[in-house]
Design a protein around this motif. Structure first.
Motif, short mmCIF file in Angstrom:
data_model
loop_
_atom_site.label_atom_id
_atom_site.label_comp_id
_atom_site.label_asym_id
_atom_site.label_seq_id
_atom_site.Cartn_x
_atom_site.Cartn_y
_atom_site.Cartn_z
N ARG A 20 57.61 32.55 108.02
CA ARG A 20 56.23 32.84 108.46
C ARG A 20 55.33 31.64 108.16
NH1 ARG A 20 55.59 39.21 108.90
NH2 ARG A 20 57.78 39.67 109.16
N ARG A 21 54.15 31.91 107.57
CA ARG A 21 53.20 30.80 107.40
C ARG A 21 53.47 29.94 106.16
NH1 ARG A 21 48.13 32.09 106.37
NH2 ARG A 21 48.73 34.20 105.72
N THR A 22 54.47 30.29 105.36
CA THR A 22 54.72 29.42 104.19
C THR A 22 55.09 28.00 104.66
OG1 THR A 22 57.05 30.10 104.04
CG2 THR A 22 55.46 31.31 102.70
N GLY A 23 55.64 27.90 105.87
CA GLY A 23 55.97 26.58 106.42
C GLY A 23 54.74 25.71 106.61
N VAL A 24 53.60 26.35 106.92
CA VAL A 24 52.34 25.60 107.09
C VAL A 24 51.97 24.91 105.78
CG1 VAL A 24 49.85 25.85 107.49
CG2 VAL A 24 51.48 27.13 108.91
N TYR A 25 52.17 25.62 104.68
CA TYR A 25 51.76 25.09 103.37
C TYR A 25 52.72 24.02 102.87
CZ TYR A 25 48.17 28.50 103.65
OH TYR A 25 47.06 29.19 104.07
N LEU A 26 54.01 24.17 103.20
CA LEU A 26 54.98 23.13 102.83
C LEU A 26 54.69 21.86 103.64
CD1 LEU A 26 58.17 25.38 102.68
CD2 LEU A 26 57.08 24.22 100.75
N GLU A 27 54.39 22.05 104.91
CA GLU A 27 54.09 20.90 105.77
C GLU A 27 52.79 20.21 105.32
OE1 GLU A 27 55.86 19.33 107.77
OE2 GLU A 27 54.39 18.01 108.73
N LYS A 44 60.44 25.02 94.32
CA LYS A 44 61.41 23.95 94.56
C LYS A 44 61.17 23.29 95.92
CE LYS A 44 65.17 25.81 91.70
NZ LYS A 44 66.46 26.53 91.72
N ALA A 45 60.81 24.11 96.90
CA ALA A 45 60.53 23.57 98.23
C ALA A 45 59.27 22.71 98.21
CB ALA A 45 60.38 24.71 99.24
N PHE A 46 58.27 23.11 97.44
CA PHE A 46 57.07 22.28 97.30
C PHE A 46 57.43 20.94 96.66
CE2 PHE A 46 54.12 26.11 97.51
CZ PHE A 46 53.49 25.69 98.67
N ARG A 47 58.30 21.00 95.65
CA ARG A 47 58.70 19.76 94.98
C ARG A 47 59.45 18.86 95.97
NH1 ARG A 47 62.38 20.49 89.81
NH2 ARG A 47 63.81 21.14 91.44
#
Lengths: 329, 211
Positions: free
Chosen positions: A106-113, A174-177
């Motif tokens: 969902r929108r978690t990809g927006v925040y990682l990007e 971990k994905a943010f890192r």
């Protein structure tokens, strides 16, 4: 250099207001753009960073995005960050069957990007991602009011959800890192409504666990709790983290007297009272007042006690930074 | 024979099952419904409020106590009405239009119910029309409006203006509250009262009704 080293080695007093929305006044975007478009987050942060020359940039603080990834419905508006509506989980069986999403869903990809984009800003500012804490996430899945009662009435249900929320958040961090974040501000506001014992059992235990798995020298976790009071501090410190961010209810001077000098505390100007409802001159005065009260504490970073509301005028943020600049002269 | 101290303690401890059972026993033994409320349940909720104010109780304990009281009140309310025992007041309670946050509203509802008020909980995102309907149809004499967001605060004034336009403003007292709300703001929008805490909502309601 991690967040603690950056703060403790700084020759001047640093400021870290949790501000995304004031950047919208500079870019013309809407809140609904910010929460759905990583480029809009980058533009707003770039505009603020250019204006204030802050050493920090932040991904937006959106405490609906992780719950939405779990399947919660959200209400979206142009002027406010989305809010979770309804209850995804109402009983133990549903909690047992709940699937844990993946970072990027969902929108978690927006925040990682957004983090990847923020890392490309000139000047190499310290990049903070934002995410929710385990108890606040579990509370959104089951309903915040209901979660409060369930901590006493059905602890097993809450712990089932907390296990799953912690698993997701560990992977999300971990994905943010991996995306390049230097730090994460983890917001755990609902835990501030619990007793210290409840906070310890339903929040600190899980924060400690996920920090042990996801955090290292390359990723600083700053635990935000805008509802906590001084009596909650010992339970919060059980997380073993090295940086905390508190809201207006915290006696920040008292808290500074209770933590080790290498533990960073950030806070805690009232976001509504100081940044929205006060004229700029008063914002300047209250900022200066807090800086004076915390003078001599190298481990204090002045900040808003929570994320600035969308209607916080840019003039208030100007006044805040002007007061910090004056204090550093 | 019902031990009425158990009713007090069950509410205080948030034990809904025991509170309901003791209420049933007390009614079967012929105890006056009004006395059960006034002499046992309201003092228990008053103590809950005191403990909440001095950080002995927190939100979970308060909400569970309110749930225990509510369970007993569901048994008692029809009997009270049949005997002509009116509540202290009828409160139309809601989070203002545009705002979906409910915890502050729920805490206020719990304390008002514990203080002897009948609470008509309109929920969140409540339109002015819903408040007006509660005044007209359910005879609410107090309107309690909550907001958490600075962006929804103006909707409080919109609601008050709508009550004026509908000709019902003079029939009610209006109290407001929520994290960003101040006494100054309450005065500016024409509210009658303000409370900065859930426990204070009861005294705010009493104060505006006496004014």
């Amino acid at each position: 250099m991690n967040f603690n080293q950056l703060v403790l080695n700084s020759p001047r007093r640093l400021a870290l207001p949790i501000s995304m929305s004031p950047g919208l006044a500079l870019t013309g975007a809407k809140v609904s753009d910010i929460v759905t478009n990583s480029q809009a987050q980058l533009d707003a942060q770039a505009a603020l960073q250019q204006r204030y020359q802050s050493p920090f940039v932040l991904g937006a603080m959106d405490l609906s995005v992780e719950a939405e990834a779990f399947g919660c419905t959200i209400a979206v508006s142009d002027s406010e960050v989305p809010t979770v509506t309804g209850r995804l989980i109402t009983n133990q069986e549903q909690a047992d069957k709940l699937a844990v999403p993946q970072p990027g869903d969902r929108r978690t990809g927006v925040y990682l990007e957004a983090v990847r984009l923020l890392r490309q800003l000139p000047g190499q500012p310290f990049v903070f991602a934002g995410c929710i804490g385990p108890f606040s996430l579990a509370a959104r899945l089951v309903g915040v009011s209901e979660a409060m009662e369930l901590t006493i009435a059905e602890p097993e249900l809450m712990h089932t959800l907390l296990e799953k929320c912690t698993d997701f958040l560990t992977n999300y961090l971990k994905a943010f890192r991996a995306a390049g974040a230097h730090g994460v501000i983890m917001a755990e506001p609902a835990a501030g409504l619990l007793s210290p014992r409840g906070l310890s059992a339903y929040s600190s235990v899980y924060v400690k666990r996920l920090a042990a798995e996801a955090s290292d020298e390359a990723l600083s976790i700053v635990l935000h709790n805008c509802g906590a009071k001084l009596l909650h501090l010992p339970a919060i410190l059980e997380t073993g983290l090295k940086a905390y961010h508190f809201g207006a209810p915290m006696d920040i001077v008292g808290a500074l007297g209770k933590v080790a000098p290498d533990v960073i505390l950030c806070g805690n100007l009232d976001p509504a009272g100081v940044f929205v409802q006060s004229p700029p001159a008063e914002t300047t005065a209250k900022t200066a007042q807090l800086l004076a009260a915390t003078a001599g504490h190298r481990n204090f970073v002045i900040s808003s006690g929570c994320d600035l509301p969308p209607n916080a005028p840019l003039a208030s943020l100007d006044a805040f930074y002007a007061a910090v600049k004056t204090a550093n002269q | 024979m019902a031990d009425l101290n158990q009713l007090h303690d069950a509410v205080l401890n948030g034990d809904a099952k025991t509170a309901k059972a003791v209420t049933e026993q007390a009614l079967a033994a012929g105890h006056e419904p009004l006395k059960l409320v006034q002499d046992h349940m309201m003092p228990a909720m008053s103590e809950v409020g005191r403990r909440f104010e001095c950080n002995e109780y927190f939100v979970p304990e308060l909400l569970l106590a309110a749930r225990a009281m509510k369970g007993s009140l569901e048994l008692l309310r029809p009997l009270l009405a049949a005997k002509g025992n009116e509540p202290v007041g009828r409160v139309a309670l809601g989070t203002v239009k545009g705002d979906l946050h409910d915890i502050g509203k729920n805490l206020v509802g719990a304390m008002l119910e514990g203080g002897g008020y009948e609470v008509i909980d309109l929920g969140v995102n409540v339109t002015p029309e819903q408040f007006i309907a509660a005044i007209k149809d359910k005879k609410a004499n107090i309107v309690a409006i909550s907001a958490l967001l600075t962006t929804t605060m103006p909707a409080m004034k919109t609601t008050i203006d709508a009550l004026k336009a509908a000709g019902v403003r003079d029939q009610v007292k209006i109290i407001v509250g929520g994290a960003p709300i101040t006494q100054t703001f309450a005065d500016e929008i024409g509210a009658d009262g303000f409370s900065e805490s859930a426990a204070g909502a009861v005294s705010a309601a009493r104060k505006v009704c006496l004014a």
